[in-house]
Design an enzyme around this catalytic site. Structure first.
Site, PDB file in Angstrom:
ATOM      1  N   ASP A   1     -54.990  24.302 -34.528  1.00 45.23           N
ATOM      2  CA  ASP A   1     -53.655  24.510 -34.007  1.00 45.23           C
ATOM      3  C   ASP A   1     -52.789  24.897 -35.208  1.00 45.23           C
ATOM      4  O   ASP A   1     -53.151  24.630 -36.346  1.00 45.23           O
ATOM      5  CB  ASP A   1     -53.195  23.188 -33.388  1.00 45.23           C
ATOM      6  CG  ASP A   1     -51.794  23.263 -32.886  1.00 45.23           C
ATOM      7  OD1 ASP A   1     -51.450  24.299 -32.302  1.00 45.23           O
ATOM      8  OD2 ASP A   1     -51.052  22.291 -33.087  1.00 45.23           O
ATOM      9  N   LYS A   2     -51.677  25.547 -34.952  1.00 38.50           N
ATOM     10  CA  LYS A   2     -50.837  25.882 -36.098  1.00 38.50           C
ATOM     11  C   LYS A   2     -49.763  24.810 -36.324  1.00 38.50           C
ATOM     12  O   LYS A   2     -49.740  24.148 -37.358  1.00 38.50           O
ATOM     13  CB  LYS A   2     -50.185  27.245 -35.911  1.00 38.50           C
ATOM     14  CG  LYS A   2     -49.466  27.721 -37.163  1.00 38.50           C
ATOM     15  CD  LYS A   2     -48.732  29.006 -36.933  1.00 38.50           C
ATOM     16  CE  LYS A   2     -47.387  28.806 -36.280  1.00 38.50           C
ATOM     17  NZ  LYS A   2     -46.398  28.187 -37.142  1.00 38.50           N
ATOM     18  N   THR A   3     -48.917  24.675 -35.297  1.00 38.01           N
ATOM     19  CA  THR A   3     -47.772  23.792 -35.479  1.00 38.01           C
ATOM     20  C   THR A   3     -48.232  22.346 -35.576  1.00 38.01           C
ATOM     21  O   THR A   3     -48.924  21.857 -34.693  1.00 38.01           O
ATOM     22  CB  THR A   3     -46.803  23.943 -34.303  1.00 38.01           C
ATOM     23  OG1 THR A   3     -46.687  25.331 -34.017  1.00 38.01           O
ATOM     24  CG2 THR A   3     -45.462  23.359 -34.632  1.00 38.01           C
TER      25      THR A   3
ATOM     26  N   PHE B   1     -31.519  27.142 -22.806  1.00 37.61           N
ATOM     27  CA  PHE B   1     -32.595  27.964 -23.366  1.00 37.61           C
ATOM     28  C   PHE B   1     -33.706  28.097 -22.343  1.00 37.61           C
ATOM     29  O   PHE B   1     -34.025  27.151 -21.633  1.00 37.61           O
ATOM     30  CB  PHE B   1     -33.143  27.294 -24.632  1.00 37.61           C
ATOM     31  CG  PHE B   1     -34.286  28.036 -25.247  1.00 37.61           C
ATOM     32  CD1 PHE B   1     -34.034  29.063 -26.128  1.00 37.61           C
ATOM     33  CD2 PHE B   1     -35.588  27.721 -24.934  1.00 37.61           C
ATOM     34  CE1 PHE B   1     -35.086  29.754 -26.695  1.00 37.61           C
ATOM     35  CE2 PHE B   1     -36.643  28.406 -25.492  1.00 37.61           C
ATOM     36  CZ  PHE B   1     -36.382  29.434 -26.381  1.00 37.61           C
TER      37      PHE B   1
ATOM     38  N   ARG C   1     -39.099  30.680 -39.320  1.00 35.10           N
ATOM     39  CA  ARG C   1     -38.651  30.933 -37.946  1.00 35.10           C
ATOM     40  C   ARG C   1     -37.219  31.413 -38.035  1.00 35.10           C
ATOM     41  O   ARG C   1     -36.381  30.753 -38.649  1.00 35.10           O
ATOM     42  CB  ARG C   1     -38.689  29.648 -37.129  1.00 35.10           C
ATOM     43  CG  ARG C   1     -40.055  29.106 -36.911  1.00 35.10           C
ATOM     44  CD  ARG C   1     -39.938  27.639 -36.560  1.00 35.10           C
ATOM     45  NE  ARG C   1     -41.192  27.163 -36.037  1.00 35.10           N
ATOM     46  CZ  ARG C   1     -41.394  26.960 -34.742  1.00 35.10           C
ATOM     47  NH1 ARG C   1     -40.436  27.156 -33.877  1.00 35.10           N
ATOM     48  NH2 ARG C   1     -42.573  26.546 -34.322  1.00 35.10           N
TER      49      ARG C   1
ATOM     50  N   GLY D   1     -49.473  28.558 -29.982  1.00 35.59           N
ATOM     51  CA  GLY D   1     -48.561  29.036 -28.956  1.00 35.59           C
ATOM     52  C   GLY D   1     -47.413  29.804 -29.567  1.00 35.59           C
ATOM     53  O   GLY D   1     -46.566  30.356 -28.868  1.00 35.59           O
ATOM     54  N   ASP D   2     -47.407  29.859 -30.876  1.00 36.58           N
ATOM     55  CA  ASP D   2     -46.291  30.470 -31.577  1.00 36.58           C
ATOM     56  C   ASP D   2     -46.382  31.988 -31.516  1.00 36.58           C
ATOM     57  O   ASP D   2     -47.392  32.549 -31.120  1.00 36.58           O
ATOM     58  CB  ASP D   2     -46.312  30.003 -33.036  1.00 36.58           C
ATOM     59  CG  ASP D   2     -44.913  29.728 -33.511  1.00 36.58           C
ATOM     60  OD1 ASP D   2     -43.997  30.386 -32.985  1.00 36.58           O
ATOM     61  OD2 ASP D   2     -44.752  28.868 -34.395  1.00 36.58           O
TER      62      ASP D   2
ATOM     63  N   ARG E   1     -49.636  32.948 -29.061  1.00 35.28           N
ATOM     64  CA  ARG E   1     -49.075  32.895 -27.707  1.00 35.28           C
ATOM     65  C   ARG E   1     -50.109  32.373 -26.715  1.00 35.28           C
ATOM     66  O   ARG E   1     -50.353  32.955 -25.671  1.00 35.28           O
ATOM     67  CB  ARG E   1     -48.591  34.282 -27.287  1.00 35.28           C
ATOM     68  CG  ARG E   1     -47.329  34.689 -27.993  1.00 35.28           C
ATOM     69  CD  ARG E   1     -46.126  34.278 -27.194  1.00 35.28           C
ATOM     70  NE  ARG E   1     -44.905  34.440 -27.960  1.00 35.28           N
ATOM     71  CZ  ARG E   1     -44.135  33.413 -28.324  1.00 35.28           C
ATOM     72  NH1 ARG E   1     -44.479  32.181 -28.023  1.00 35.28           N
ATOM     73  NH2 ARG E   1     -43.020  33.619 -28.967  1.00 35.28           N
TER      74      ARG E   1
ATOM     75  N   ASN F   1     -50.856  19.665 -26.370  1.00 35.61           N
ATOM     76  CA  ASN F   1     -51.351  20.978 -25.966  1.00 35.61           C
ATOM     77  C   ASN F   1     -52.696  21.301 -26.599  1.00 35.61           C
ATOM     78  O   ASN F   1     -53.330  22.280 -26.242  1.00 35.61           O
ATOM     79  CB  ASN F   1     -50.325  22.069 -26.308  1.00 35.61           C
ATOM     80  CG  ASN F   1     -49.973  22.048 -27.775  1.00 35.61           C
ATOM     81  OD1 ASN F   1     -50.300  21.083 -28.472  1.00 35.61           O
ATOM     82  ND2 ASN F   1     -49.343  23.082 -28.260  1.00 35.61           N
TER      83      ASN F   1
END
Lengths: 1142, 368
Positions: free
Chosen positions: A404-406, A550, A604, A685-686, A801, A831
């Protein structure tokens, strides 16, 4: 009446089953004919498997469902029933031991589950009954009860929110333990319910329980006296799920709709699927081979027995007559029992004790992970956690790493880096003086030594302070307590900055804190007005008129505020792509440069825009927003339309950059993993740009890496149909990465020195779903295989994504691809749970996003950097240890049983055991078990430091190298060689059994004892030869085992055992030792048996491991040098990124 | 701190079973002990050609002399073997073998002449050898009752079931029970030396010291203690079916009668292989002047009681001297010489390899 109508509407009786009716507070309703209290299950959660009563039968049944256990049970029963050469104790005892130990372990685990269930079920809750609050145990909640929940409590069952202490009829919850999202979610009370819950007379009709957390459909009928019943629709926003926690709300009342095992949480609870390691599969394969050997041995012996017996006088010579029973037995039955007897005689070839030892090795071995102080993280005061010990060795076999990244590669700790106001860069340096300079001297510290106008600056900072949904956590006495808890996480922050900010995304908190650093502090929201403190320490008040929330489609959010001076302002912040089209174009270019630069640096970015609303404009917007909010149908669409209408023709004032910092040593870890031959895939998911820059920063992509991009962007490039373009690109990439690439040598997937072009592959979620689920007319399977081939030939793959399910889908695809590579998933958030569960090995990071990943993982580590040691050192060692353990076990039992098999040829195939029963039983349990267990726990054939320094060593054991058929054959041949040697060596000695200097002769038990002595010494010394790491424990256990064998043999043959029928071994051992010939033959045979091993060891590495290790260091050092010269440790410039394809 | 921490840990329901390590260690720093950190001091031996080479030479140098010693010793042992089965018509025992009947009251005798080419100098051990006799057959091996043989009175009356079908005879317990005892070797062998002048002298055969000391004194005991009247004690039992005399009439010497009869004990130690020999008698050396068995002619007088024709067995009489390594067996010597030579040869090969490749390796290491 109404119900009947509804039933009619929904199609009558069948539909009725699909819904349930709940009487709020168990009060009968006027509209229903009769009050029938419906039957629902109670609120008891049962996660345990057994009760006291069914534990024994159920557990035994479960255990004997395992093939191995069942096999041993059969052997045991055969021994009990049929007249067999060995006593049932020899196999019954170990089996009993295994079964008991497993039962105790499972019983203990179930007891823990019982305890956890009990805690949950007995948790006190407050239920409103007839106007009184009654304390109840959680398990006694019935559907229809009105339950009171106070702040920070978890909901005991699924509730429909009826009343909240908040003014706006909302409450906040976090669902961290359900789906891992730690942000606060707003839930709404059912509109128009009476304040007095006592007089509320209502029924709820809702669907039957279903596991989807985000779906709920129902309606509530509220009966008021003298009025037509009102109907309110219920959605997921009214439903409070069991397991979620109430936040920022003092108290709520809700009515229970789903209880106990019918709650969404219980329905979502799935037992972790049993993961089996590749080693276990190898064991099973070897087991089959040995089973074949066993059966063929028994068949051969049985056949030969009857052939031999058919000769004259052999079946029943005068000196050895059969018993009456034997004579009476039908011949075919006798054949069958003979076959079974042989099976029993040779059954030691498949040892029960191997399962015990493997289990013990795994169980005890996993402690080394928890004990490792390198895995200890002082920040969270925790070390590694092992949830399953079944997969230790799998850590040494990983071929694909999905990360995962985040929160995994990055810290998920947003830090405000810089902003750009009106085209000028304001970098926030960490040094305090510069920060002060910015605030006090009014001179913004800028690299360009230029600054925007003061008005613009303040406008931008006000925008940052106002445009968000952050809440300030009220500081109270209990606040200090919880702050201390939080303090563990971020104790370094100063108290002022440590104001509790609560927000749905960490970016917002970072921005508010960023503004604070520049002098504008957000003080909170009071009575719909936002308080901020500006640079001059004055408090400014703004009325919050509207929040335009948002959402991921718009990718922006706005607020409309009115300042004290009466101006109505709209502040908007959002992604560049969603802001730029909505602002005046002349402003864009100045800022676009900064935004793009920031994005490529891995930050970001958000753009901030504002707009002054004239009273007329505001009136229109206000009306539109109010109308849309109240709309009962298509509320979302209508709101969206109004939002889009309002957020136009704004003026851009600046942009922000927030950094999601890389985890410590993320780059080194990734480099080591790649060096170890693992392919690293980043699943996030980024968005692509951010993820790509993270990949560069982690050195997953190198400067020379050619990037193959398969994203929506590249697909829409040519302006053609997506499918066509996808097809074209896939073929193109495939040609590049697969066909043109030089054939990869087996075993070596990537090496430092090769001049091969390295490829990186980027794919996004939308394209992936095109690949995975293409439209039916295209040749779908072809896409998938093309895609997979490209991916497998790339050094690193980035999937951005991604939805959680897609992550699992990718893992599954790779897992099931050719060669079924071993996959590892690592992640920290909910996730990632799906991919953690899907992969062979799931690693959870004890991050900030709740404990969901840790709970579902097989291993949990505090930081990403620990993965390196976990795989390269622990995994490698575990694999080598267990592989050796398995091979050794089969080997030592083969050369144990082979002489016994050969003996059948010389004893008339009569199933006469060669060894005494005590030896047969003790061989695996006592004489030879401890050295291999110690070996399999302590062996370090290569020192841990070497393993960490030389990632390439990991490749030597890749693809289950030590448990392939080659090594297995070697061990088997060795076992056969030694077995033959033992038997025939002693047989030639016994061609004259007068072996003592007094002329006395030895019998069959002496024969067996000599063979057995040679055997025990040989297999133990063979292990000693293989041991590369002699700790005192190894010495103790190896020499201790041999000493114990000698001691035991003396003891066993030293006395006449009172309760035994047979005294076969009386003084056999001592007499054996008194014979010089026996000594000589024992020494000779041991030496000869070990000779091939010694030779092989010398020949296999003629240069010796020292030289090899030296070389490795040298090459890896070279590699490191060459790499580090190419790129600084943390790269910030991306000039070389341009060689992206397209 | 710790409590607040654990409270945090509790949130949400715990799912699944805890791991083996559980949470036992979380929350506190793992101990920094050598064992837990896998840093126990360790000896790390590395087998290289350099270290193994001397070992090979040493093994070779030790084994070859031992082997030669063993071989010479074995060759110095005098052994004489004569088959008296009587399967061939020219054999003196042919008649006895052919006309064998279980119930003949007069024993059949036969005499075999033989010549010793060399004198047997030291003590000579006389063995009888049987071939194709499966003393190691499972049904046979287990057909005995060790507690009966150990003098247990209840086992005398109620022998173990393992003794079937030699457990009871005419409803009386058999003592000693079982197939082994029942089939005890009962040929009598006598040795006569024929002087060059033709006179026959009986060579005295000693029947003590042929069984293991521990067997004779501990494992086998007569029921009712050493001084009991054996005849009386064994009255409750009956003799084995194939025996001519009951167990208490095996020998006149009370020290060698009953269960502690050494011939019986020797027989009860079941042989490992179907071809075996058992110690029968010992011919003690009289004095240093004359050899125990001088070269010359001898006759072997056999009382032929033991039938082997039915299972195609063979019977032999073996005379052998004994060395420190036991009876004659060239196997050990040859094996030691072979292994020693192989080791030596391997040592040479390794030396060659080490010399050739070791140098190359060194040269490649130099650039470091």
């Amino acid at each position: 009446m109404l119900r009947r109508r509804i039933n009619l509407l929904f199609g009558g009786d069948e539909k009725r089953v699909d819904s349930r009716t709940i009487y709020v507070g168990h009060r009968p309703c006027p509209a229903t004919e009769a009050f029938i209290p419906p039957k629902f299950c109670d609120n008891r959660i049962v996660s345990s498997k057994y009760t006291i009563w069914n534990f024994l039968p159920k557990n035994l049944f479960e255990q004997f469902r395992r093939i191995a256990n069942f096999y041993f049970l059969i052997i045991f029963l055969v021994q009990v029933i049929v007249d067999t050469p060995t006593s049932p104790v020899t196999s019954g005892l170990p089996l009993f031991f295994v079964i008991t130990v497993t039962a105790i372990k499972q019983g203990y685990e179930d007891w823990l589950r019982h305890k956890a269930d009990y805690e949950v079920n007995k948790y006190p809750v407050i239920v409103l009954e007839d106007g009184r609050s009654i304390r109840k145990e959680s398990e006694k909640i019935k559907v229809g009860d009105i339950v009171e929940v106070v702040e920070d409590e978890t909901f005991p069952c699924d509730l429909i929110l009826l009343q909240s202490t908040r003014d706006d009829d909302t409450c906040f919850v976090t669902t961290a333990s359900l789906d891992g999202e730690s942000n606060h979610k707003t839930h709404y009370t059912v509109p128009d319910t009476e304040k007095d819950l006592q007089s509320l007379n209502a029924t709820i009709e809702c669907e039957q329980p279903q596991p989807d957390l985000y779906k709920f459909v129902g309606r509530m009928h509220i009966y008021k006296t003298d009025q037509e019943p009102a109907v309110r629709s219920l959605g997921p926003e009214n439903l409070l799920l069991k397991g979620a926690t109430l936040k920022n709300t003092k108290k709520i009342y809700g009515v229970a709709v789903y209880t106990g095992m019918e709650t969404k949480m219980a329905l979502n609870y799935q037992g972790k699927s049993q993961k089996r390691s590749a080693v276990e599969k190898s064991i099973n394969a070897f087991l089959l081979v040995y089973l074949c050997i066993l059966i063929s041995k028994a068949v051969v012996c049985t056949t030969l027995k009857y052939v031999w017996q058919s000769q004259d006088g052999q079946d029943e010579p005068w000196y050895n007559e059969k018993t009456q029973k034997e004579k009476d037995t039908y011949v075919y039955l006798k054949m069958f029992t003979d076959f079974l007897s042989f099976m029993v005689l040779f059954n030691f070839i498949i040892p029960v004790s191997m399962y015990v030892t493997v289990e013990m090795q795994k169980f005890l071995g996993s402690f080394f992970i928890t004990w490792d102080k390198d895995f200890f993280d002082p920040e969270i005061q925790e070390g590694a956690l092992v949830n399953t010990s079944d997969l230790n060795e799998e850590l040494g076999q990983v071929e694909y790493v999905f990360t995962d990244k985040t929160g995994t590669l990055t810290q998920n700790n947003m830090e405000y880096i810089e902003c750009c106001i009106d085209g000028f860069q304001y970098r926030n340096s960490d040094s305090m003086s510069e920060l002060d300079g910015f605030c006090v001297t009014d001179g913004p510290v800028s690299k360009l030594q230029q600054k925007a106008g003061r008005d613009k600056e303040e406008l931008f900072l006000r925008a940052l302070c106002l445009c968000h949904t952050v809440q300030v956590k009220e500081a109270g006495p209990d606040e200090i307590d919880s702050d201390q808890v939080d303090g563990l996480v971020s104790e370094l922050s100063q108290p002022d900055e440590q104001r509790g900010f609560i927000a749905s995304s960490p970016d917002e908190v970072a921005l508010v804190k960023g503004a604070m650093k520049h002098g504008f502090t957000f003080l909170g929201l009071e009575n719909k007005s936002m308080k901020i403190r500006n640079r001059e320490n004055n408090v400014e008040l703004y009325d919050l008129l509207h929040v335009l929330n948002f959402d991921p489609v718009r990718r922006r959010m706005s607020v409309i505020v009115r300042s004290k001076s009466g101006e109505t302002l709209l502040f908007c912040k959002g992604a560049d792509s969603s802001i730029f089209p909505r602002v005046r174009q002349e402003e864009v270019d100045r800022i676009r440069m900064h935004v793009e630069r920031n994005a490529t640096e891995g930050y970001r970015t958000l753009c901030v825009a504002y707009k002054q609303l004239s009273p007329e404009e505001f009136a229109v917007a206000d009306a539109g927003l109010r109308d849309a909010r109240l709309a009962l149908q298509d509320r979302e669409e209508k709101l969206m339309a109004v939002y889009n209408q309002v957020e136009t023709s704004m003026s851009l004032i600046g942009a922000t950059a927030v950094e999601d910092r890389l985890q410590e040593e993320a780059a080194e870890t990734m480099e080591a993993l790649q060096g170890a031959g693992m392919k690293v895939w980043v699943l996030t998911g980024d968005k692509m740009e951010t993820a790509k820059s993270t990949c560069y920063a982690c050195r997953l992509f190198q400067r020379g890496t050619e990037l193959l991009e398969l994203t929506v962007r590249t697909l829409e490039d040519g302006g053609r149909k997506r499918e066509e373009r996808l097809h074209e690109l896939l073929l193109d990439y495939h040609k590049k990465a697969v066909q043109d690439a030089p054939p990869v040598k087996a075993g070596v997937t990537r090496s430092w020195s090769t001049a091969n072009q390295e490829y990186g592959f980027i794919v996004d979620g939308a394209t992936l779903s095109l690949v995975m689920n293409p439209s039916p007319d295209t040749n779908s399977s072809r896409y998938k295989s093309l895609f997979l081939q490209i991916c497998q030939n790339c050094t690193a793959v980035l999937c951005c994504r991604m939805a959680p399910l897609q992550k699992a889908q990718i893992v599954k695809m790779v897992k099931n691809s050719k060669g079924s590579p071993i996959t590892l998933s690592i992640g920290d958030g909910a996730n990632d749970v799906s991919m953690i569960l899907e992969a062979h090995v799931g690693i959870g990071i004890k991050g900030k996003e709740g404990r969901q990943a840790v709970r579902n993982s097989d291993y949990a580590i505090p930081k990403l950097k620990h993965l390196k040691k976990l795989l390269l050192a622990h995994g490698h060692l575990y694999y080598v240890r267990i592989a050796h353990l398995v091979q050794y076990f089969f080997y030592k039992n083969l050369c144990f049983i082979l002489p016994q098999f050969l003996y059948q040829f010389f004893c008339g195939y009569s199933q006469q055991p060669l060894y005494d029963a005590a030896y047969l039983t003790m061989y695996n349990i006592c004489f030879t078990s401890m050295p291999i267990l110690a070996f399999s726990l302590l062996e370090q054939h290569i020192a841990i430091e070497y393993l960490l320094d030389n990632a390439t060593l990991y490749r030597e054991i890749a693809k289950n190298a030590m448990l392939k058929w080659g090594p297995f054959l070697y061990w088997t041949v060795l076992g056969i060689f030694q077995g033959l040697l033992f038997f025939f060596g002693v047989k030639y000695l016994f061609s004259n059994p007068a072996l003592q200097d007094n002329g006395q002769v030895f019998g069959n038990w002496s024969y067996g004892t000599i063979v057995f002595t040679v055997l025990v010494f040989t297999v133990t010394l063979k292990l000693a030869l293989d041991t590369r790491h002699w700790t005192w424990i190894n010495h103790f256990v190896i020499w201790g085992s041999l000493a114990f064998y000698v001691f035991f043999s003396f003891f066993w043959g030293g006395i006449i055992w009172p309760f035994l029928k047979q005294q076969r071994l009386y003084f056999v051992f001592a007499n054996m030792l008194s014979s010089v010939s026996a000594w000589l033959v024992i020494i000779l045979l041991i030496l000869l048996s070990l000779l091939p091993d010694i030779l092989l060891m010398v020949f296999r590495k003629p240069r010796g491991p020292h030289a090899r290790q030296k070389k490795k260091i040298q090459t890896s050092a070279e590699a490191r040098q060459s790499r580090s010269s190419i790129r600084p440790l943390l790269m910030r410039t991306f000039s070389d990124e341009s060689n992206t394809v397209i | 701190m710790a409590s607040s921490y654990s409270a945090k840990e509790e949130d949400g329901q715990r799912a699944g079973a805890p791991g083996p390590a559980g949470n036992a260690n979380s929350g506190k720093k793992p101990d920094n002990t050598a064992f837990k950190q896998q840093r126990l001091p360790a000896w790390q031996p590395i087998l290289t050609a350099g270290t193994v080479l001397p070992a090979f030479f040493i093994i070779g140098l030790i084994f070859i002399p031992i082997g030669i010693g063993l071989f010479v010793t074995s060759n110095n042992i005098k052994e004489f073997e004569i088959d008296y089965t009587g399967t061939d018509s020219w054999s003196p025992c042919y008649n006895c073998a052919q006309n064998y009947s279980w119930n003949s009251s007069t024993p059949c005798r036969c005499t075999l002449p033989f010549t010793l080419e060399q004198p047997f100098e030291s003590n000579v051990f006389m063995y009888y050898g049987l071939s194709n006799f499966y003393q190691n057959h499972r049904r046979y091996v287990k057909s005995r009752d060790d507690s009966q043989l150990n003098g247990d009175l209840s086992s005398l009356k109620y022998p173990s079931k393992e003794c079937e079908p030699y457990r009871l005879n005419e409803n009386k317990p058999i003592a000693p029970c079982g197939a082994i005892a029942n089939s005890m070797f009962n040929d009598t062998l006598e040795l006569y030396y024929i002087d060059p002048n033709g006179t026959q002298t009986l060579i005295p055969l000693m029947k003590k010291g042929i069984a293991w000391w521990t067997d004779k004194h501990v494992k086998f005991r007569n029921p009712g203690g050493s001084n009991a009247n054996l005849t009386a004690v064994f009255q409750v039992s009956t003799k084995p079916v194939n025996w001519r005399n009951p167990v208490y009439e095996l020998d006149s010497d009370p020290e060698n009668n009953g269960f502690i009869n050494e011939d019986f004990i020797v027989w009860m130690r079941t042989a490992a292989l179907p071809t075996f020999r058992k110690l029968y008698r010992i011919i003690q050396k009289k004095n240093n002047m004359t050899p125990t068995l001088p070269r010359g002619n001898y006759t072997l007088e056999v009382v032929y009681n033991y039938p082997v024709n039915s299972f195609e067995g063979r019977k032999r009489m073996i005379l052998s001297t004994i060395s420190w390594m036991g009876g004659k067996n060239p196997f050990l010597g040859i094996a030691y010489i072979t292994v020693g030579s192989v080791c030596f040869f391997l040592g040479v090969v390794l030396l060659f390899i080490h010399h050739k490749y070791g140098n190359r390796n060194n040269s490649s290491d130099i650039p470091n």
